[in-house]
Design a protein around this motif. Structure first.
Motif, PDB file in Angstrom:
ATOM      1  N   SER A  47       0.849  -1.189   0.000  1.00 36.30           N
ATOM      2  CA  SER A  47       0.000   0.000   0.000  1.00 36.30           C
ATOM      3  C   SER A  47       0.883   1.236   0.000  1.00 36.30           C
ATOM      4  O   SER A  47       1.790   1.358   0.825  1.00 36.30           O
ATOM      5  CB  SER A  47      -0.923   0.015   1.222  1.00 36.30           C
ATOM      6  N   SER A  50       0.528   8.506   0.333  1.00 27.65           N
ATOM      7  CA  SER A  50       0.464   9.765  -0.397  1.00 27.65           C
ATOM      8  C   SER A  50       1.134  10.872   0.406  1.00 27.65           C
ATOM      9  O   SER A  50       0.804  11.087   1.575  1.00 27.65           O
ATOM     10  CB  SER A  50      -0.995  10.147  -0.668  1.00 27.65           C
ATOM     11  N   TYR A  76      -4.961   4.660  -0.571  1.00 28.50           N
ATOM     12  CA  TYR A  76      -5.796   4.503  -1.764  1.00 28.50           C
ATOM     13  C   TYR A  76      -4.965   4.045  -2.962  1.00 28.50           C
ATOM     14  O   TYR A  76      -5.361   4.215  -4.112  1.00 28.50           O
ATOM     15  CB  TYR A  76      -6.550   5.795  -2.092  1.00 28.50           C
ATOM     16  N   GLU A  77      -3.814   3.440  -2.669  1.00 25.31           N
ATOM     17  CA  GLU A  77      -2.940   2.890  -3.706  1.00 25.31           C
ATOM     18  C   GLU A  77      -2.456   1.536  -3.204  1.00 25.31           C
ATOM     19  O   GLU A  77      -1.378   1.423  -2.635  1.00 25.31           O
ATOM     20  CB  GLU A  77      -1.751   3.822  -3.954  1.00 25.31           C
ATOM     21  N   PHE A  98      -5.160  -4.323  -8.350  1.00 26.08           N
ATOM     22  CA  PHE A  98      -4.967  -3.002  -7.755  1.00 26.08           C
ATOM     23  C   PHE A  98      -6.296  -2.577  -7.145  1.00 26.08           C
ATOM     24  O   PHE A  98      -7.346  -2.709  -7.768  1.00 26.08           O
ATOM     25  CB  PHE A  98      -4.535  -1.986  -8.807  1.00 26.08           C
ATOM     26  N   PRO A 100      -8.170   0.732  -5.247  1.00 27.86           N
ATOM     27  CA  PRO A 100      -8.053   2.149  -4.887  1.00 27.86           C
ATOM     28  C   PRO A 100      -8.714   2.468  -3.550  1.00 27.86           C
ATOM     29  O   PRO A 100      -9.462   3.437  -3.417  1.00 27.86           O
ATOM     30  CB  PRO A 100      -8.776   2.842  -6.043  1.00 27.86           C
ATOM     31  N   GLY A 114      -7.117   1.582   2.050  1.00 28.98           N
ATOM     32  CA  GLY A 114      -6.308   0.536   1.444  1.00 28.98           C
ATOM     33  C   GLY A 114      -5.220  -0.028   2.335  1.00 28.98           C
ATOM     34  O   GLY A 114      -4.652  -1.073   2.029  1.00 28.98           O
ATOM     35  N   ARG A 125     -14.566  -1.668  -8.797  1.00 30.88           N
ATOM     36  CA  ARG A 125     -13.563  -0.676  -8.430  1.00 30.88           C
ATOM     37  C   ARG A 125     -12.141  -1.220  -8.534  1.00 30.88           C
ATOM     38  O   ARG A 125     -11.176  -0.478  -8.366  1.00 30.88           O
ATOM     39  CB  ARG A 125     -13.809  -0.175  -7.003  1.00 30.88           C
ATOM     40  N   ALA A 141      -2.410   3.998  -9.762  1.00 30.48           N
ATOM     41  CA  ALA A 141      -3.151   5.262  -9.721  1.00 30.48           C
ATOM     42  C   ALA A 141      -2.243   6.443 -10.051  1.00 30.48           C
ATOM     43  O   ALA A 141      -2.636   7.357 -10.786  1.00 30.48           O
ATOM     44  CB  ALA A 141      -3.795   5.459  -8.353  1.00 30.48           C
ATOM     45  N   THR A 145      -2.380   9.072 -13.115  1.00 30.46           N
ATOM     46  CA  THR A 145      -2.320  10.523 -12.925  1.00 30.46           C
ATOM     47  C   THR A 145      -1.300  11.146 -13.866  1.00 30.46           C
ATOM     48  O   THR A 145      -1.560  12.172 -14.507  1.00 30.46           O
ATOM     49  CB  THR A 145      -1.952  10.855 -11.470  1.00 30.46           C
TER      50      THR A 145
END
Length: 244
Positions: A47, A50, A76-77, A98, A100, A114, A125, A141, A145
Protein backbone atom coordinates in the motif's frame (compact mmCIF):
# COMPACT_ATOMS: atom_id res chain seq x y z
CA UNK A 1 -22.59 3.13 3.38
CA UNK A 2 -21.94 -0.54 3.98
CA UNK A 3 -23.66 -3.14 1.81
CA UNK A 4 -26.22 -5.51 3.35
CA UNK A 5 -24.60 -8.38 5.18
CA UNK A 6 -24.58 -11.83 3.67
CA UNK A 7 -27.13 -13.88 5.67
CA UNK A 8 -25.57 -16.30 8.12
CA UNK A 9 -22.02 -15.06 7.66
CA UNK A 10 -19.89 -13.65 10.44
CA UNK A 11 -17.78 -10.55 10.04
CA UNK A 12 -14.28 -10.88 8.69
CA UNK A 13 -11.47 -9.15 10.54
CA UNK A 14 -8.44 -7.22 9.38
CA UNK A 15 -5.41 -5.49 10.83
CA UNK A 16 -5.41 -1.90 9.61
CA UNK A 17 -3.36 1.24 9.90
CA UNK A 18 -5.45 3.75 11.86
CA UNK A 19 -5.14 7.51 12.00
CA UNK A 20 -6.94 8.26 15.26
CA UNK A 21 -6.25 11.96 14.85
CA UNK A 22 -3.47 14.30 13.73
CA UNK A 23 -0.07 12.73 14.44
CA UNK A 24 -1.76 9.77 16.15
CA UNK A 25 -1.02 6.66 14.10
CA UNK A 26 -1.30 3.01 15.07
CA UNK A 27 -2.52 -0.48 14.18
CA UNK A 28 -5.90 -1.89 15.14
CA UNK A 29 -8.01 -4.97 14.51
CA UNK A 30 -11.29 -4.08 12.80
CA UNK A 31 -14.36 -5.93 11.63
CA UNK A 32 -14.90 -5.94 7.87
CA UNK A 33 -18.30 -6.01 6.21
CA UNK A 34 -19.07 -9.48 4.78
CA UNK A 35 -18.83 -9.58 0.97
CA UNK A 36 -21.78 -9.76 -1.40
CA UNK A 37 -21.92 -11.57 -4.75
CA UNK A 38 -20.45 -8.44 -6.38
CA UNK A 39 -17.49 -8.18 -4.02
CA UNK A 40 -13.93 -9.39 -3.74
CA UNK A 41 -12.00 -10.17 -0.59
CA UNK A 42 -8.42 -9.05 -1.18
CA UNK A 43 -5.30 -9.75 0.87
CA UNK A 44 -3.24 -6.56 0.57
CA UNK A 45 0.50 -6.97 0.11
CA UNK A 46 1.55 -3.40 -0.70
CA UNK A 47 0.00 0.00 0.00
CA UNK A 48 1.42 3.36 -1.03
CA UNK A 49 1.57 6.47 1.13
CA UNK A 50 0.46 9.76 -0.40
CA UNK A 51 2.70 12.71 0.43
CA UNK A 52 -0.22 14.99 -0.49
CA UNK A 53 -3.59 14.07 0.98
CA UNK A 54 -2.37 11.61 3.57
CA UNK A 55 0.37 13.91 4.76
CA UNK A 56 -2.29 16.57 5.34
CA UNK A 57 -4.37 14.05 7.28
CA UNK A 58 -1.31 13.20 9.38
CA UNK A 59 -0.60 16.86 10.18
CA UNK A 60 -4.28 17.74 10.64
CA UNK A 61 -4.22 20.29 7.81
CA UNK A 62 -6.57 18.46 5.43
CA UNK A 63 -9.56 20.66 4.49
CA UNK A 64 -13.01 19.24 5.33
CA UNK A 65 -14.14 16.63 2.82
CA UNK A 66 -17.39 14.59 2.68
CA UNK A 67 -16.98 11.12 4.15
CA UNK A 68 -13.66 11.92 5.78
CA UNK A 69 -12.86 12.05 9.47
CA UNK A 70 -11.02 10.33 12.30
CA UNK A 71 -10.44 7.51 13.02
CA UNK A 72 -9.48 6.83 9.42
CA UNK A 73 -7.96 3.90 7.56
CA UNK A 74 -5.63 5.58 5.01
CA UNK A 75 -4.36 4.17 1.73
CA UNK A 76 -5.80 4.50 -1.76
CA UNK A 77 -2.94 2.89 -3.71
CA UNK A 78 -2.96 -0.78 -2.80
CA UNK A 79 -2.06 -4.03 -4.53
CA UNK A 80 -2.90 -7.52 -3.40
CA UNK A 81 -4.28 -10.95 -4.15
CA UNK A 82 -7.90 -12.02 -4.41
CA UNK A 83 -8.66 -14.64 -1.74
CA UNK A 84 -12.40 -14.81 -2.30
CA UNK A 85 -14.48 -13.78 -5.32
CA UNK A 86 -18.23 -13.31 -5.52
CA UNK A 87 -20.09 -15.27 -8.19
CA UNK A 88 -20.81 -12.18 -10.27
CA UNK A 89 -17.33 -10.64 -10.25
CA UNK A 90 -15.49 -12.45 -13.03
CA UNK A 91 -12.45 -12.79 -10.77
CA UNK A 92 -10.86 -15.87 -9.22
CA UNK A 93 -8.82 -16.46 -6.07
CA UNK A 94 -5.16 -15.82 -6.85
CA UNK A 95 -5.78 -12.92 -9.24
CA UNK A 96 -3.39 -10.02 -8.66
CA UNK A 97 -5.28 -6.72 -8.41
CA UNK A 98 -4.97 -3.00 -7.75
CA UNK A 99 -7.45 -1.62 -5.21
CA UNK A 100 -8.05 2.15 -4.89
CA UNK A 101 -9.05 1.85 -1.24
CA UNK A 102 -12.22 0.46 0.34
CA UNK A 103 -15.07 1.50 2.61
CA UNK A 104 -15.67 -1.78 4.40
CA UNK A 105 -14.64 -1.15 8.00
CA UNK A 106 -16.71 -1.06 11.16
CA UNK A 107 -15.51 1.58 13.59
CA UNK A 108 -13.41 3.69 11.22
CA UNK A 109 -13.86 5.91 8.20
CA UNK A 110 -12.79 4.19 5.00
CA UNK A 111 -12.84 6.95 2.39
CA UNK A 112 -9.37 5.68 1.46
CA UNK A 113 -9.11 2.35 3.27
CA UNK A 114 -6.31 0.54 1.44
CA UNK A 115 -3.81 0.24 4.30
CA UNK A 116 -5.19 -2.98 5.76
CA UNK A 117 -4.17 -6.62 5.64
CA UNK A 118 -7.56 -7.70 4.27
CA UNK A 119 -10.37 -5.71 2.71
CA UNK A 120 -13.64 -6.10 0.84
CA UNK A 121 -14.27 -4.13 -2.34
CA UNK A 122 -16.85 -4.05 -5.09
CA UNK A 123 -15.24 -5.77 -8.07
CA UNK A 124 -16.10 -2.82 -10.33
CA UNK A 125 -13.56 -0.68 -8.43
CA UNK A 126 -10.73 -3.19 -8.76
CA UNK A 127 -8.26 -3.52 -11.65
CA UNK A 128 -6.55 -6.77 -12.59
CA UNK A 129 -2.76 -6.32 -12.91
CA UNK A 130 0.17 -8.45 -14.01
CA UNK A 131 0.93 -11.23 -11.49
CA UNK A 132 4.61 -10.25 -11.53
CA UNK A 133 3.96 -6.76 -10.19
CA UNK A 134 4.81 -6.55 -6.51
CA UNK A 135 5.25 -3.10 -4.92
CA UNK A 136 5.06 -1.57 -8.41
CA UNK A 137 1.42 -2.65 -8.61
CA UNK A 138 0.49 -0.01 -6.04
CA UNK A 139 1.70 2.70 -8.45
CA UNK A 140 -1.18 2.22 -10.90
CA UNK A 141 -3.15 5.26 -9.72
CA UNK A 142 -0.09 7.52 -9.84
CA UNK A 143 0.82 6.18 -13.27
CA UNK A 144 -2.71 7.04 -14.42
CA UNK A 145 -2.32 10.52 -12.92
CA UNK A 146 0.91 11.02 -14.86
CA UNK A 147 -0.66 9.72 -18.07
CA UNK A 148 -3.73 11.93 -17.71
CA UNK A 149 -1.53 14.98 -17.09
CA UNK A 150 0.13 14.36 -20.45
CA UNK A 151 -3.07 13.48 -22.35
CA UNK A 152 -5.19 15.73 -24.54
CA UNK A 153 -5.19 17.11 -28.09
CA UNK A 154 -2.08 19.11 -28.86
CA UNK A 155 -0.65 18.55 -25.38
CA UNK A 156 3.12 19.00 -25.33
CA UNK A 157 5.30 16.52 -23.47
CA UNK A 158 7.39 18.14 -20.73
CA UNK A 159 10.88 19.43 -21.34
CA UNK A 160 11.10 20.41 -17.66
CA UNK A 161 9.64 18.47 -14.73
CA UNK A 162 9.70 19.95 -11.24
CA UNK A 163 10.04 17.36 -8.48
CA UNK A 164 11.66 13.92 -8.56
CA UNK A 165 9.21 12.09 -6.35
CA UNK A 166 7.25 9.13 -7.68
CA UNK A 167 5.00 11.28 -9.89
CA UNK A 168 7.96 13.21 -11.32
CA UNK A 169 9.79 9.96 -12.09
CA UNK A 170 6.73 8.55 -13.83
CA UNK A 171 6.32 11.70 -15.92
CA UNK A 172 9.97 11.54 -16.96
CA UNK A 173 9.76 7.88 -17.94
CA UNK A 174 6.50 8.36 -19.85
CA UNK A 175 8.10 11.24 -21.76
CA UNK A 176 11.01 9.04 -22.82
CA UNK A 177 8.68 6.12 -23.58
CA UNK A 178 6.72 8.43 -25.92
CA UNK A 179 9.90 8.92 -27.96
CA UNK A 180 10.36 12.55 -26.91
CA UNK A 181 13.70 14.06 -25.86
CA UNK A 182 14.67 13.40 -22.26
CA UNK A 183 13.34 16.14 -19.97
CA UNK A 184 15.30 18.08 -17.41
CA UNK A 185 14.12 17.36 -13.87
CA UNK A 186 14.51 19.77 -10.96
CA UNK A 187 14.91 18.47 -7.42
CA UNK A 188 16.00 20.50 -4.40
CA UNK A 189 16.54 17.47 -2.14
CA UNK A 190 19.88 15.78 -2.92
CA UNK A 191 18.60 12.48 -1.52
CA UNK A 192 15.90 12.33 -4.21
CA UNK A 193 18.12 12.96 -7.22
CA UNK A 194 19.17 9.32 -7.51
CA UNK A 195 17.36 6.75 -9.62
CA UNK A 196 17.12 8.67 -12.89
CA UNK A 197 17.26 6.52 -16.02
CA UNK A 198 17.92 8.33 -19.27
CA UNK A 199 17.43 11.87 -17.97
CA UNK A 200 19.24 14.37 -15.74
CA UNK A 201 18.12 15.53 -12.30
CA UNK A 202 19.61 18.83 -11.19
CA UNK A 203 19.26 21.48 -8.52
CA UNK A 204 17.12 24.37 -9.87
CA UNK A 205 19.87 26.85 -8.95
CA UNK A 206 22.17 25.14 -11.47
CA UNK A 207 19.76 25.71 -14.36
CA UNK A 208 19.97 28.99 -16.28
CA UNK A 209 17.54 28.05 -19.07
CA UNK A 210 14.58 30.31 -19.76
CA UNK A 211 13.36 28.70 -22.96
CA UNK A 212 11.24 25.78 -21.78
CA UNK A 213 8.14 25.07 -23.83
CA UNK A 214 6.26 22.82 -21.44
CA UNK A 215 6.84 22.65 -17.69
CA UNK A 216 5.14 20.01 -15.53
CA UNK A 217 5.11 20.71 -11.81
CA UNK A 218 4.96 17.52 -9.73
CA UNK A 219 6.20 19.12 -6.52
CA UNK A 220 2.91 20.47 -5.17
CA UNK A 221 4.79 23.60 -4.09
CA UNK A 222 2.78 26.59 -5.28
CA UNK A 223 5.59 28.94 -4.24
CA UNK A 224 7.59 27.81 -7.28
CA UNK A 225 5.02 29.01 -9.84
CA UNK A 226 6.38 32.55 -10.14
CA UNK A 227 9.81 31.12 -10.92
CA UNK A 228 8.38 28.74 -13.51
CA UNK A 229 6.56 31.52 -15.37
CA UNK A 230 9.91 33.18 -15.92
CA UNK A 231 11.36 29.97 -17.35
CA UNK A 232 8.97 29.37 -20.25
CA UNK A 233 8.96 30.81 -23.75
CA UNK A 234 6.14 33.02 -25.00
CA UNK A 235 3.18 30.73 -25.58
CA UNK A 236 4.64 28.02 -23.34
CA UNK A 237 2.61 26.11 -20.79
CA UNK A 238 2.80 25.08 -17.16
CA UNK A 239 0.91 21.93 -16.17
CA UNK A 240 0.05 21.60 -12.49
CA UNK A 241 0.23 17.86 -11.86
CA UNK A 242 0.84 17.93 -8.10
CA UNK A 243 -1.44 18.26 -5.08
CA UNK A 244 -1.68 21.85 -3.80
Amino acid sequence: MHKPKTPGREHLHTTAVILNGPRDLGLDRLSVTPPSADDLVVRITHSGISTGTEKLLWTGDMPPFPGMGYPLVPGYEAAGEVVEAGKQTGYRPGDRVFVPGANCFDGAFGLFGGAASLLVSDASRVTRIDPGLEAEGALLALAATARHAMAGPGKAVPDLIVGHGVLGRLLARLTIAAGAPAPVVWETDPARRDGATGYDVIDPSADERRDYNSVYDASGNNAVLAELIGRIVKGGEIVLAGFY
